[in-house]
Motif scaffolding. Structure first.
Motif, PDB file in Angstrom:
ATOM      1  N   TYR A  52       0.821  -1.220   0.000  1.00  0.00           N
ATOM      2  CA  TYR A  52       0.000   0.000   0.000  1.00  0.00           C
ATOM      3  C   TYR A  52       0.851   1.265   0.000  1.00  0.00           C
ATOM      4  O   TYR A  52       0.350   2.359  -0.190  1.00  0.00           O
ATOM      5  CB  TYR A  52      -0.898   0.026   1.262  1.00  0.00           C
ATOM      6  CG  TYR A  52      -0.137  -0.263   2.551  1.00  0.00           C
ATOM      7  CD1 TYR A  52       0.683   0.692   3.142  1.00  0.00           C
ATOM      8  CD2 TYR A  52      -0.220  -1.511   3.174  1.00  0.00           C
ATOM      9  CE1 TYR A  52       1.400   0.428   4.298  1.00  0.00           C
ATOM     10  CE2 TYR A  52       0.496  -1.788   4.333  1.00  0.00           C
ATOM     11  CZ  TYR A  52       1.293  -0.826   4.889  1.00  0.00           C
ATOM     12  OH  TYR A  52       2.002  -1.084   6.019  1.00  0.00           O
ATOM     13  N   CYS A  53       2.160   1.120   0.217  1.00  0.00           N
ATOM     14  CA  CYS A  53       2.915   2.293   0.679  1.00  0.00           C
ATOM     15  C   CYS A  53       3.696   3.022  -0.414  1.00  0.00           C
ATOM     16  O   CYS A  53       4.535   2.427  -1.099  1.00  0.00           O
ATOM     17  CB  CYS A  53       3.869   1.876   1.798  1.00  0.00           C
ATOM     18  SG  CYS A  53       4.696   3.315   2.510  1.00  0.00           S
ATOM     19  N   ASN A  58       1.411  -0.294  13.384  1.00  0.00           N
ATOM     20  CA  ASN A  58       0.134  -0.920  13.022  1.00  0.00           C
ATOM     21  C   ASN A  58       0.279  -2.406  12.743  1.00  0.00           C
ATOM     22  O   ASN A  58       1.302  -2.849  12.219  1.00  0.00           O
ATOM     23  CB  ASN A  58      -0.446  -0.219  11.782  1.00  0.00           C
ATOM     24  CG  ASN A  58      -0.906   1.193  12.095  1.00  0.00           C
ATOM     25  OD1 ASN A  58      -1.210   1.505  13.245  1.00  0.00           O
ATOM     26  ND2 ASN A  58      -0.955   2.045  11.090  1.00  0.00           N
ATOM     27  N   ASP A  95      -1.860  -3.576  10.707  1.00  0.00           N
ATOM     28  CA  ASP A  95      -2.279  -3.383   9.314  1.00  0.00           C
ATOM     29  C   ASP A  95      -3.490  -4.207   8.900  1.00  0.00           C
ATOM     30  O   ASP A  95      -4.417  -3.684   8.308  1.00  0.00           O
ATOM     31  CB  ASP A  95      -1.122  -3.607   8.320  1.00  0.00           C
ATOM     32  CG  ASP A  95      -0.243  -2.366   8.190  1.00  0.00           C
ATOM     33  OD1 ASP A  95      -0.615  -1.310   8.756  1.00  0.00           O
ATOM     34  OD2 ASP A  95       0.814  -2.443   7.544  1.00  0.00           O
ATOM     35  N   THR A  96      -3.483  -5.546   9.138  1.00  0.00           N
ATOM     36  CA  THR A  96      -4.631  -6.349   8.711  1.00  0.00           C
ATOM     37  C   THR A  96      -4.679  -7.622   9.558  1.00  0.00           C
ATOM     38  O   THR A  96      -4.016  -7.700  10.594  1.00  0.00           O
ATOM     39  CB  THR A  96      -4.523  -6.633   7.185  1.00  0.00           C
ATOM     40  OG1 THR A  96      -5.727  -7.248   6.739  1.00  0.00           O
ATOM     41  CG2 THR A  96      -3.328  -7.507   6.841  1.00  0.00           C
ATOM     42  N   ILE A 113      -5.297  -0.895   8.168  1.00  0.00           N
ATOM     43  CA  ILE A 113      -5.807  -0.303   6.929  1.00  0.00           C
ATOM     44  C   ILE A 113      -6.934  -1.184   6.409  1.00  0.00           C
ATOM     45  O   ILE A 113      -6.816  -2.411   6.442  1.00  0.00           O
ATOM     46  CB  ILE A 113      -4.700  -0.246   5.850  1.00  0.00           C
ATOM     47  CG1 ILE A 113      -3.410   0.362   6.415  1.00  0.00           C
ATOM     48  CG2 ILE A 113      -5.163   0.533   4.629  1.00  0.00           C
ATOM     49  CD1 ILE A 113      -2.264   0.380   5.412  1.00  0.00           C
ATOM     50  N   ASN A 172      -7.258   3.266   9.096  1.00  0.00           N
ATOM     51  CA  ASN A 172      -6.943   3.952   7.846  1.00  0.00           C
ATOM     52  C   ASN A 172      -7.754   3.344   6.712  1.00  0.00           C
ATOM     53  O   ASN A 172      -7.885   2.132   6.620  1.00  0.00           O
ATOM     54  CB  ASN A 172      -5.459   3.766   7.498  1.00  0.00           C
ATOM     55  CG  ASN A 172      -4.518   4.386   8.516  1.00  0.00           C
ATOM     56  OD1 ASN A 172      -4.246   5.583   8.463  1.00  0.00           O
ATOM     57  ND2 ASN A 172      -4.030   3.584   9.463  1.00  0.00           N
ATOM     58  N   LEU A 199      -7.440   2.769   2.834  1.00  0.00           N
ATOM     59  CA  LEU A 199      -6.317   2.790   1.889  1.00  0.00           C
ATOM     60  C   LEU A 199      -6.322   4.067   1.043  1.00  0.00           C
ATOM     61  O   LEU A 199      -7.344   4.419   0.448  1.00  0.00           O
ATOM     62  CB  LEU A 199      -6.406   1.573   0.954  1.00  0.00           C
ATOM     63  CG  LEU A 199      -5.363   1.550  -0.175  1.00  0.00           C
ATOM     64  CD1 LEU A 199      -3.967   1.274   0.363  1.00  0.00           C
ATOM     65  CD2 LEU A 199      -5.732   0.505  -1.229  1.00  0.00           C
ATOM     66  N   SER A 258      -8.569   7.839  10.253  1.00  0.00           N
ATOM     67  CA  SER A 258      -7.184   8.191   9.919  1.00  0.00           C
ATOM     68  C   SER A 258      -7.006   8.550   8.452  1.00  0.00           C
ATOM     69  O   SER A 258      -7.707   9.412   7.950  1.00  0.00           O
ATOM     70  CB  SER A 258      -6.258   7.065  10.370  1.00  0.00           C
ATOM     71  OG  SER A 258      -6.426   6.831  11.751  1.00  0.00           O
ATOM     72  N   GLY A 302      -7.249   8.631   4.428  1.00  0.00           N
ATOM     73  CA  GLY A 302      -8.365   8.376   3.516  1.00  0.00           C
ATOM     74  C   GLY A 302      -9.485   9.392   3.600  1.00  0.00           C
ATOM     75  O   GLY A 302     -10.453   9.303   2.845  1.00  0.00           O
TER      76      GLY A 302
END
Ligand code: SAM
Ligand code: DTB
Ligand code: SF4
Length: 351
Positions: free
Chosen positions: A65-66, A159, A161-162, A198, A228, A230, A268, A270
């Motif tokens: 994603y970054c 994070n 993250d998922t 995210i 977040n 994405l 956050s 987005g």
């Protein structure tokens, strides 16, 4: 079920239970989340954190994603670690704009020990301005976490993250366990934990539920939980990901609020792609923190003015750091809100 049982601070969520939260009718889920929110927080206050990228781009990691990964061509200009005066200047602007926390992020896999004195100096100087401090520098060793705590760092962001299951689709250069280890080093060093993730990366609902389950089942809930959406950046492998249903995003916020009732849940990254109605729904669902000022780390965020206008229309006020520090006043407000929340048994609920 009595509201108070629902509000127990739990660390033993099962996947099925979390999925059952997500599966509720939207109005029931939002109602529960708002009632829980009122039990612990003033629903008309939102905490403001401002981000600054203190070291930009050229990151060795492969987070799909970054925009800052060296592996993707996103046209980003890389920058070395900023000078202390640049950081102080940005922190002053954040403070004058009404922010209560200053979050410094570096595109590192983890800091080198030789970088620690410079970032510790940033912490001390930003704190001296009367701001709370947060850093996100990648993985930390025990001794690095101790050094940052020693410098007075209030929060460390890292994070998950998922979900554990989807994680391998997103990052291969560090493991889920690496992330959990960093969070435990931060906790053991005595800092507050900021950990979230995210959504909108092509994951399933069970992954969003899995992420929240991991966060809520930590030995202590993170004090701050950034959710977040994405930000799709051209050049990253996730640039063309399909949009997530906005209501599913709101459900994720509401479930986070219900599972971690005392934590700040941050709406956050987005927000640039969200309309006002969606942001208002997120606050209704229990979000009580945002990233504030016109830049995230490398991508755009709504202008401070735009956010203040929205707050004003919603009757929301920024939560100041000082306001949160008065325990007596806080307790009185909490008692009042508990009383108000008891009236939830008067409302009709199906099922
Ligand atoms: N390099 C450090 C690390 O990854 O631990 C700290 C900075 S990193 C940019 C901090 C977090 O920003 C990531 O963990 C991720 O959750 C979030 N993030 C990065 N790019 C994003 C994007 N395009 N959309 C939403 N969130 C993003
Ligand atoms: C978090 O959860 N989100 C912030 C912060 N922690 C460091 C970062 C969002 C980054 C969005 C993409 C960018 O601006 O580079
Ligand atoms: Fe590097 Fe952090 Fe971006 Fe991953 S999220 S590529 S670790 S800057």
């Amino acid at each position: 079920m009595a509201g108070h049982d629902k509000d127990a601070i739990r660390h033993n969520w099962t996947h099925e239970e979390v999925l059952a939260l997500f599966d509720q009718p939207f109005n029931d889920l939002l109602f529960d989340a708002q009632v829980t929110h009122r039990r612990y927080f003033n629903p008309n206050r939102v905490q403001l954190s401002t981000l600054l990228s203190i070291k930009t781009g050229a990151c060795p990691e492969d987070c799909k994603y970054c925009p800052q990964s060296a592996r993707y061509d996103t046209g980003l200009e890389k920058e070395k670690l900023l000078q202390i005066q640049q950081v102080i200047g940005a922190a002053k602007v954040a403070k004058e704009s009404g922010s209560s926390r200053f979050c410094m992020g570096a595109a590192w896999r983890s800091p080198h020990d030789r970088d620690i004195p410079a970032v510790a100096e940033m912490v001390r100087e930003v704190k001296a301005l009367g701001l709370e401090t947060c850093m996100t520098l990648g993985m930390l060793s025990e001794s690095q976490a101790d050094a940052l705590a020693e410098a007075g760092l209030d929060y460390y962001n890292h994070n998950l993250d998922t979900s554990k299951e989807f994680y391998g689709e997103v990052i291969t250069t560090r493991t889920y366990q690496d992330r959990l280890n960093t969070l435990s080093h931060v906790r053991n060093a005595g800092m507050k934990v900021c950990a979230g993730g995210i959504v909108g990366m092509g994951e399933e609902q069970r992954d969003r539920a899995g992420l929240l389950m991991e966060l809520a089942n930590l030995p202590r809930h993170p004090e701050s939980v950034p959710i977040n959406m994405l930000v799709k950046v051209a050049g990253t492998p996730m640039a063309n990901e399909e949009d997530l249903d906005p209501f599913e995003f709101i459900r994720t916020i509401a479930a986070a609020r219900l599972m971690m009732p005392q934590s700040y849940v941050r709406l956050s990254a987005g927000r640039e792609a969200m309309n006002e109605q969606m942001q208002a729904l997120a606050f209704m669902a229990g979000a009580n923190s945002i990233f504030y000022c016109d830049k995230l780390l490398t991508t755009a965020n709504p202008k401070a003015n735009t956010d203040m206008q929205l707050f004003s229309r919603l009757g929301i006020k920024p939560e100041s750091f000082e306001e949160r520090q008065g325990p007596a006043e806080q307790e009185a407000e909490l008692v009042q809100r508990l009383d108000e929340a008891k009236t939830d048994s008067l409302f009709y609920r199906a099922g």
